[in-house]
Design a protein around this motif. Sequence first.
Motif, PDB file in Angstrom:
ATOM      1  N   ASN A  55       0.225  14.351   3.651  1.00 51.81           N
ATOM      2  CA  ASN A  55      -0.304  14.107   2.869  1.00 51.81           C
ATOM      3  C   ASN A  55      -0.352  11.866   2.262  1.00 51.81           C
ATOM      4  N   TYR A  56       0.356  12.038   3.438  1.00 52.94           N
ATOM      5  CA  TYR A  56      -0.334  10.687   3.549  1.00 52.94           C
ATOM      6  C   TYR A  56      -0.928   9.773   4.318  1.00 52.94           C
TER       7      TYR A  56
ATOM      8  N   ASP B  24       1.067  -1.398  -0.017  1.00 54.03           N
ATOM      9  CA  ASP B  24       0.174   0.390   0.126  1.00 54.03           C
ATOM     10  C   ASP B  24       0.742   1.369   0.317  1.00 54.03           C
ATOM     11  N   LEU B  25       2.003   1.403   0.885  1.00 55.33           N
ATOM     12  CA  LEU B  25       2.753   2.711   0.674  1.00 55.33           C
ATOM     13  C   LEU B  25       4.137   2.746   0.501  1.00 55.33           C
TER      14      LEU B  25
ATOM     15  N   ASN C 252      -7.414  -1.553   3.573  1.00 57.31           N
ATOM     16  CA  ASN C 252      -6.682  -2.911   3.136  1.00 57.31           C
ATOM     17  C   ASN C 252      -6.587  -3.921   4.379  1.00 57.31           C
TER      18      ASN C 252
ATOM     19  N   GLU D 181      -4.651   9.416   4.023  1.00 56.78           N
ATOM     20  CA  GLU D 181      -5.520   9.228   3.574  1.00 56.78           C
ATOM     21  C   GLU D 181      -4.825   7.696   3.662  1.00 56.78           C
ATOM     22  N   SER D 182      -3.746   7.971   2.574  1.00 58.84           N
ATOM     23  CA  SER D 182      -3.256   6.333   1.854  1.00 58.84           C
ATOM     24  C   SER D 182      -2.786   5.925   3.024  1.00 58.84           C
TER      25      SER D 182
ATOM     26  N   HIS E 296       6.025   5.072  -1.454  1.00 61.51           N
ATOM     27  CA  HIS E 296       6.129   6.094  -1.132  1.00 61.51           C
ATOM     28  C   HIS E 296       6.950   6.164  -0.399  1.00 61.51           C
TER      29      HIS E 296
ATOM     30  N   GLN F  14      -6.973   4.176   3.755  1.00 62.95           N
ATOM     31  CA  GLN F  14      -7.421   3.479   3.472  1.00 62.95           C
ATOM     32  C   GLN F  14      -6.190   2.107   3.071  1.00 62.95           C
ATOM     33  N   HIS F  15      -4.768   2.068   3.830  1.00 64.29           N
ATOM     34  CA  HIS F  15      -3.612   0.848   4.348  1.00 64.29           C
ATOM     35  C   HIS F  15      -4.511   0.075   5.368  1.00 64.29           C
TER      36      HIS F  15
END
Length: 160
Positions: free
Chosen positions: A120-121, A42-43, A131, A123-124, A46, A127-128
């Motif tokens: 910046n991260y 997922d990350l 998941n 929301e990611s 980045h 979401q992770h």
Amino acid sequence: MPAIAENDATTEEEIDLRDLTDSIGFLTRLAQVRTYEVFFEDLGSHGLRPGEFSTLLLIGRNPGIRQGLVAQTLRIKPAHMTKLIRAFEDRGLVERTIPDHDRRSVRLTLTEAGREFLGNYRESFKQHEKNLNAPLTDSELVTLRRLLRKYAGFPGEEQK
């Protein structure tokens, strides 16, 4: 002394996991491996690593926190914490200060770039988490979190 194996041969489809499937150490290790795999899926693109992101989140939520307390809370060895904080400083994400009243203490605060990085991260990361948690129901997640907090020794968890 009885033999450990009770069958003649092991096949690729039939692996005997008895004695392991009830082991907290074994199960938490596999859970950690799965957690890291999903995190990197997922990350990873980045340039994020699980320990780094957790450390930045903790500092962001607790501006001015002592470096030693971060290490203690996240169970990171002091030498590793020092390297991690130096890397954050090199990236412009964290600022270290040494208070005049306690020259042995190191206080940590996110820089503007560090706050922006988390923003910046965020929301990611959310979401992770979705998941990662997908295989479990909401009720199972509540129970798992409660039990993990208790097992990890979070204060006050025994009353919940």
